[in-house]
Design an enzyme around this catalytic site. Structure first.
Site, short mmCIF file in Angstrom:
data_model
loop_
_atom_site.label_atom_id
_atom_site.label_comp_id
_atom_site.label_asym_id
_atom_site.label_seq_id
_atom_site.Cartn_x
_atom_site.Cartn_y
_atom_site.Cartn_z
N SER A 168 0.86 -1.18 -0.19
CA SER A 168 -0.05 0.19 -0.01
C SER A 168 0.79 1.32 0.04
O SER A 168 1.81 1.31 -0.87
CB SER A 168 -0.78 -0.01 1.24
OG SER A 168 -1.83 1.09 1.28
N HIS A 220 -2.53 -0.99 -3.42
CA HIS A 220 -3.64 -0.17 -3.17
C HIS A 220 -3.32 0.96 -4.08
O HIS A 220 -2.24 1.74 -4.09
CB HIS A 220 -3.91 0.37 -1.86
CG HIS A 220 -3.94 -0.88 -0.80
ND1 HIS A 220 -4.03 -0.55 0.51
CD2 HIS A 220 -4.42 -2.03 -0.98
CE1 HIS A 220 -4.68 -1.79 1.15
NE2 HIS A 220 -4.77 -2.52 0.16
N ASP A 239 -4.55 -4.55 5.42
CA ASP A 239 -4.74 -5.30 4.75
C ASP A 239 -3.82 -6.32 4.24
O ASP A 239 -2.66 -6.09 4.06
CB ASP A 239 -5.19 -4.53 3.34
CG ASP A 239 -5.91 -5.29 2.00
OD1 ASP A 239 -6.47 -6.61 2.39
OD2 ASP A 239 -5.94 -4.86 0.91
#
Lengths: 191, 273
Positions: free
Chosen positions: A12, A39, A132
């Site tokens: 991310s 992401h 995540d």
């Protein structure tokens, strides 16, 4: 020993540099296919990410296309606004709800990689500022796959690797620049 | 996944059961995301396996209703992918203008956000009274919502932003009135639209269209079902009719050579003959 067929990478915040560094360390001789959930903002990057990553690696980098193939030595990125999943050695996309506030979600990718490839999968969690990927990495571990987490101290943001470490005891915790050599070695040994 | 994997067998049996008991055919759906949604329903019903879910689904229609809701993906927004609507204005509107009257099929319209976006584009091109939009979905509940044309007001900021990026003229707010946290779109936008139930996996062609918009619907289908739908589209398109797919979709083999590419980036295809 079972050969590894797929490497799933999740990142991310700070991921452009981190994913680029890992891919830069792999070349055309790498025998596994690579899938990446980074992401990204659904709005603003119009296909820029694959271009930026392609500059850093000898591997072919593309965004996932509906039912597109996964091939050894090539990298498939989750497109902005889609979850990337794998099924029958090809790409499956979904616009379902956000998972962990994200689409693409790393958990969604990793869980499908775990189901499809089992012990032939490697999961790698890199830098990021949210949890995540932790549940997905645990799924890969549960199915007998190999798990790698970036050393949180070397990550631009440590929350994501820390969450992964809380969920699973990985096979390796490595500083960023040692991850690609590690992947090359475990893939070569298992082949 | 191996063909003898127990979970794969459970998925097959569950889908077969759903089809025979309730006539909903999900057997041709792509399996990875389908499995996720089946498991979500299993967890919420307290089933430990997909066989357990099958037991509940077969014996309790209420569980089937909930499963149906999970299996129809209703994530959508107005002017999603603004670039698509920009290209619609540039390349498709001029084509539609050549017809005295045009029929448009918005296949898999879900709760209607895309349908109303199309209607706005057509209204701004002065074409709305010369087209009929058939907006279809397999799920009656979402169609009922689409018919109402009311969407959560707190989403309008984002939709307005999309609309501007899509080349909108003025503010999108002139098309809706607000009440109780809902934005309700003007009747004039939807009065030329027919909302009807149609299941791409099972139903036949029902009209001839000048434009078919079916974006991010077939990504949930496995290849053989996608082929069925492309067959259906060919049977539903006039000569030189246009098909619009999602950004990451293409016309599948063996149908590619039946179309010219109208816009490669926005996945617009035009039937050759």
């Amino acid at each position: 020993m079972t050969a590894y067929e797929i490497v799933a990478i999740g990142a991310s915040w700070g991921g452009l540099h981190a994913v680029g560094t890992v891919l830069a360390g792999l070349d055309g001789s790498f025998g596994a296919s690579v899938v990446v959930a980074q992401h990204r903002d659904g709005h603003d990057d119009q296909g820029l990410l694959p271009e930026l990553l392609a500059r850093r690696t000898a591997l072919r980098v593309t965004e996932g296309e509906d039912k597109g193939p996964l091939a050894p030595g090539s990298v498939v990125l989750a497109p902005a606004g889609y979850h990337l999943l794998v099924e029958d050695r090809s790409v499956e996309l979904s616009c379902e709800d956000l998972v962990q506030f994200s689409r693409p979600s790393i958990d969604v990718l990793f869980e499908s990689v775990a189901e499809e490839y089992g012990e032939r999968a490697i999961g790698v969690v890199l830098t990021g500022a949210n949890p995540d990927g932790a549940a997905g990495l645990a799924a890969i571990a549960r199915r007998g796959g190999h798990t790698v987490v970036q050393d949180p101290q070397t990550a631009e943001r440590s929350e994501m690797p820390r969450a992964a470490l809380a969920a699973v005891t990985p096979d390796a915790v490595l500083p960023l620049e040692r991850i690609a050599p590690h992947l090359r070695r475990v893939c070569a040994e298992a082949a | 996944m191996n063909p003898d994997d127990p979970e794969r067998i459970e998925v097959d049996l569950l889908l077969e059961g759903v089809y025979r008991r309730y006539s909903y055919d999900f057997r041709g759906y792509a399996r990875a995301s389908l499995r996720r949604r089946l498991w979500r329903r299993a967890h919420e019903e307290g089933a430990k396996t997909l066989s357990g879910l099958q037991d509940r689904v077969l014996h309790d229609p209420a569980v089937m209703d909930r499963l149906l809701r999970d299996l129809s993906i209703n994530v959508t927004e107005m002017f999603r992918d603004p670039g698509f609507f920009r290209i619609m204005r540039e390349k498709v509107v001029p084509i539609l203008r050549t017809y005295p009257y045009a029929r448009i099929w918005n296949a898999g319209c879900s709760t209607g956000e895309e349908t109303y976006s199309l209607a706005i584009v057509l209204a701004e091109a002065g074409l709305l009274d010369r087209v009929r939009i058939y907006a279809t979905d397999m799920n009656d509940d979402v169609l009922a919502r689409a018919r109402q044309g009311s969407f959560a007001l707190d989403k309008m900021g984002r939709y307005e932003e999309n609309y501007q990026r899509a080349g909108g003229a003025g503010d999108m707010s002139r098309y809706f009135s607000t009440q109780d946290g809902q934005a309700t779109f003007a009747r004039s936008l939807s009065q030329g639209t027919v909302f009807a139930q149609h299941n791409l996996a099972q139903d036949a062609a029902f009209n001839e269209f000048h434009l078919i918009v079916c974006r991010n619907v077939m990504i949930y289908f496995a290849r053989p079902l996608q082929e069925r739908v492309h067959e259906l589209f060919l049977a539903s398109l006039v000569r030189f009719g246009v098909v619009a797919l999602g950004h990451k979709e293409s016309i599948v083999a063996p149908f590619e050579d039946r179309y010219d590419v109208l816009d490669a980036g926005e996945k617009l295809y035009r039937r050759k003959r």
